[in-house]
Design an enzyme around this catalytic site. Structure first.
Site, PDB file in Angstrom:
ATOM      1  N   CYS A   6     -43.850  23.731 -46.542  1.00 38.68           N
ATOM      2  CA  CYS A   6     -43.865  22.382 -47.032  1.00 38.68           C
ATOM      3  C   CYS A   6     -44.652  21.436 -46.398  1.00 38.68           C
ATOM      4  O   CYS A   6     -45.362  20.674 -46.915  1.00 38.68           O
ATOM      5  CB  CYS A   6     -42.171  21.941 -46.952  1.00 38.68           C
TER       6      CYS A   6
HETATM    7  N1  NAD Z   1     -38.186  26.974 -48.208  1.00 40.31           N
HETATM    8  C1  NAD Z   1     -37.812  25.726 -47.952  1.00 40.31           C
HETATM    9  O1  NAD Z   1     -36.974  25.567 -46.743  1.00 40.31           O
HETATM   10  C2  NAD Z   1     -38.069  24.785 -48.828  1.00 40.31           C
HETATM   11  C3  NAD Z   1     -37.543  23.524 -48.645  1.00 40.31           C
HETATM   12  C4  NAD Z   1     -37.857  22.436 -49.585  1.00 40.31           C
HETATM   13  C5  NAD Z   1     -38.452  22.668 -50.699  1.00 40.31           C
HETATM   14  N2  NAD Z   1     -39.165  23.651 -50.930  1.00 40.31           N
HETATM   15  C6  NAD Z   1     -39.751  24.043 -52.031  1.00 40.31           C
HETATM   16  O2  NAD Z   1     -39.025  24.993 -53.075  1.00 40.31           O
HETATM   17  C7  NAD Z   1     -39.871  25.677 -53.812  1.00 40.31           C
HETATM   18  C8  NAD Z   1     -39.470  27.101 -53.573  1.00 40.31           C
HETATM   19  O3  NAD Z   1     -39.861  27.497 -52.272  1.00 40.31           O
HETATM   20  P1  NAD Z   1     -39.207  28.866 -51.776  1.00 40.31           P
HETATM   21  O4  NAD Z   1     -39.462  28.607 -49.975  1.00 40.31           O
HETATM   22  O5  NAD Z   1     -37.995  29.126 -51.998  1.00 40.31           O
HETATM   23  O6  NAD Z   1     -40.326  29.905 -52.016  1.00 40.31           O
HETATM   24  P2  NAD Z   1     -40.249  31.376 -51.975  1.00 40.31           P
HETATM   25  O7  NAD Z   1     -41.440  31.945 -51.626  1.00 40.31           O
HETATM   26  O8  NAD Z   1     -39.317  31.814 -50.641  1.00 40.31           O
HETATM   27  O9  NAD Z   1     -39.650  32.034 -53.116  1.00 40.31           O
HETATM   28  C9  NAD Z   1     -39.932  31.907 -54.426  1.00 40.31           C
HETATM   29  C10 NAD Z   1     -39.667  33.089 -55.156  1.00 40.31           C
HETATM   30  O10 NAD Z   1     -39.895  32.626 -56.317  1.00 40.31           O
HETATM   31  C11 NAD Z   1     -40.282  33.988 -57.202  1.00 40.31           C
HETATM   32  N3  NAD Z   1     -41.293  33.835 -58.299  1.00 40.31           N
HETATM   33  C12 NAD Z   1     -42.478  33.278 -58.363  1.00 40.31           C
HETATM   34  N4  NAD Z   1     -42.892  33.054 -59.704  1.00 40.31           N
HETATM   35  C13 NAD Z   1     -42.024  33.097 -60.322  1.00 40.31           C
HETATM   36  C14 NAD Z   1     -41.770  33.272 -61.655  1.00 40.31           C
HETATM   37  N5  NAD Z   1     -42.776  32.941 -62.548  1.00 40.31           N
HETATM   38  N6  NAD Z   1     -40.731  33.914 -62.231  1.00 40.31           N
HETATM   39  C15 NAD Z   1     -39.647  34.292 -61.340  1.00 40.31           C
HETATM   40  N7  NAD Z   1     -39.672  34.172 -60.075  1.00 40.31           N
HETATM   41  C16 NAD Z   1     -40.908  33.807 -59.551  1.00 40.31           C
HETATM   42  C17 NAD Z   1     -41.253  34.609 -55.888  1.00 40.31           C
HETATM   43  O11 NAD Z   1     -41.256  36.231 -56.124  1.00 40.31           O
HETATM   44  C18 NAD Z   1     -40.072  34.372 -54.838  1.00 40.31           C
HETATM   45  O12 NAD Z   1     -39.299  35.492 -54.523  1.00 40.31           O
HETATM   46  C19 NAD Z   1     -41.331  25.393 -53.281  1.00 40.31           C
HETATM   47  O13 NAD Z   1     -41.611  24.442 -54.353  1.00 40.31           O
HETATM   48  C20 NAD Z   1     -41.038  24.802 -51.984  1.00 40.31           C
HETATM   49  O14 NAD Z   1     -42.154  23.884 -51.565  1.00 40.31           O
HETATM   50  C21 NAD Z   1     -38.728  24.820 -50.179  1.00 40.31           C
END
Ligand code: NAD
Length: 426
Positions: A267
């Site tokens: 992030c």
């Molecule tokens: N991890 C954090 O602490 C955090 C905090 C705030 C915001 N965010 C934001 O949240 C969003 C998600 O982050 P995350 O950390 O959960 O990501 P992540 O990589 O842990 O998980 C995302 C999941 O989505 C799946 N995916 C990708 N494309 C897909 C599709 N088209 N259809 C179905 N599944 C699909 C992937 O296989 C993966 O398992 C991002 O935009 C990130 O910037 C994350």
């Protein structure tokens, strides 16, 4: 509903909503949100195109205490049930050229659009650029002829989760909520109010999108500033942590940031690039944000330079152990982790770079190129000649580090100094 003064309270009166939720993307954000929605009584289906992620979620959910609603996970989009609410929680990384990669968001929107029933709500949870809700999501959802605000509803509620925080979980963090029209806002407000303690409606999707990016840009800029000033204070012989602690006694106008190896993760070093992309497009790119991104990227390199300078200018064949490799303490996540840049920088100079970290498994992808030390006393070929504190994991005996190697490099200013001068703040 708190009175924000932004909308008439009547615009946000609760209405009945369908009880089925689909969460797209079952990673760090989607999984806990799916669980929170089930705990609030929704029947939740998680969808992840990575079969391993869907299976891992389904396995984990079997062991959860019975939630009020059902929880299931699938990698098959054709197995998704009709749902009243769709949450998009897919990754928004940078591509190989450092530009925002929105392909997962577009694919997720297409999954929703193909299955969207009239009356359904789609909520963007992934962090995106300003304008994404109206400019990217809306056109995809309207492709089949349904109109946002009339036939279907659209909102954005960017995730603000803090992984590893002791009182973590989606329920307690106030949720920003923006929507293109009052009916979508009302629909989304009723949904989120069941899941979290506090929903903060804002005047437009762009306000919510920009607020999320501001939060992380603020952190990036201050982390980069702190790391640069840490160099200056160290060169002046002044302990940075004592300076910050002293400044933090001011009851207003100062928020403490502590020195480290630079911001990592998915992030803080990423989100400002999404803001910068749109700022550039609008002819208002921020040179300060660009400088902070560059300084943050340079920080591990500078630490490697300082290590090399202390070790006689050449690291070829030297055994250097990086202690702690995750992007933040106590969280088993290597995405964007600055200690990985350290390992690559050391190896690039010919050092025998190895790592030790009790938080991450021995076969973590991303670390395969570097030998794992079973303890901080061992490197391939003998005891480490130097240890660099990469991540101060909980439980590390920082006081005992000076006894483990002839040189201990500390980018955080956390390791107690020793009489023999083995500990070097970098
Ligand atoms: N991890 C954090 O602490 C955090 C905090 C705030 C915001 N965010 C934001 O949240 C969003 C998600 O982050 P995350 O950390 O959960 O990501 P992540 O990589 O842990 O998980 C995302 C999941 O989505 C799946 N995916 C990708 N494309 C897909 C599709 N088209 N259809 C179905 N599944 C699909 C992937 O296989 C993966 O398992 C991002 O935009 C990130 O910037 C994350």
């Amino acid at each position: 509903m708190p009175d924000t003064g932004l909308l008439p309270a009547t615009a946000l009166r609760p209405t009945a909503i369908a009880g089925r939720v689909v969460v797209i993307g079952l990673g760090y954000v989607g999984r806990p949100l799916a669980e929170a929605a089930a705990a609030a009584g929704f029947d939740v289906t998680g969808f992840d195109r990575d079969a391993g992620a869907a299976e891992a979620a389904a396995r984990g959910w079997k062991d959860l205490p019975q939630a009020a609603g059902a929880l299931a996970a699938t990698p098959d989009p054709d197995a998704l049930p009709p749902a009243g609410t769709w949450l998009i929680c897919v990754p928004t990384p940078l591509d190989a050229t450092g530009q925002p990669d929105l392909s997962a968001v577009v694919a997720a929107l297409e999954t929703c659009q193909a299955r969207l029933a009239p009356g359904a709500l789609v909520c963007l949870v992934s962090t995106c650029q300003p304008g994404a809700t109206n400019g990217l999501c809306r056109p995809v959802l309207e492709r089949g002829g349904l109109r946002v605000g009339q036939d279907v509803f659209l909102a954005v509620s960017p995730e603000r989760e803090n992984p590893g925080a002791p009182d973590g979980g989606p329920r307690r963090v106030p949720r920003l909520l923006g929507a293109p029209d009052p009916r979508s806002l009302e629909r989304a407000f009723v949904f989120w109010s069941r899941i979290v303690d506090s929903v903060v409606p804002v005047a437009s999707p762009e306000v919510a999108e920009c607020a999320k990016l501001l939060e992380n840009t603020y952190r990036l800029v201050n982390i980069a500033l702190m790391d640069e000033l840490h160099r200056a204070f160290t060169a002046l012989g002044v302990p940075t942590r004592e300076v910050v602690a002293a400044a933090a006694t001011k009851p207003f106008g100062f928020a403490p940031f502590w020195p480290g190896l630079g911001a990592g993760g998915h992030c803080i070093p990423v989100d400002p690039a999404y803001l910068q992309m749109e700022a550039c497009r609008a002819g208002a790119a921020s040179s300060l944000v660009a400088a902070a991104l560059a300084a943050n990227e340079a920080r591990p390199r500078r630490v490697v330079d300082a290590v090399a300078a202390t070790m006689g200018g050449c690291l070829a064949g030297r055994r250097v152990l990086v202690l702690g490799v995750t992007y933040k303490p106590g969280v088993a996540d290597l995405r964007g982790a600055a200690p990985l840049a350290l390992l690559h920088g050391l190896a690039g100079r010919g050092a025998t770079a190895c790592w030790h970290d009790p938080v991450i498994g021995p076969r973590a992808p991303g670390l395969a190129a570097f030998p794992r030390a079973a303890s901080p006393r061992e490197c391939p070929g003998g005891a480490p000649e130097a240890i660099i504190l990469g991540t101060p994991q909980p439980g590390f005996d920082l006081g005992g580090l000076a006894g483990l190697a002839p040189l201990v490099f500390d980018p955080f200013g956390l390791v107690p100094r020793d009489a023999a001068g083995r500990v070097r703040v970098v």
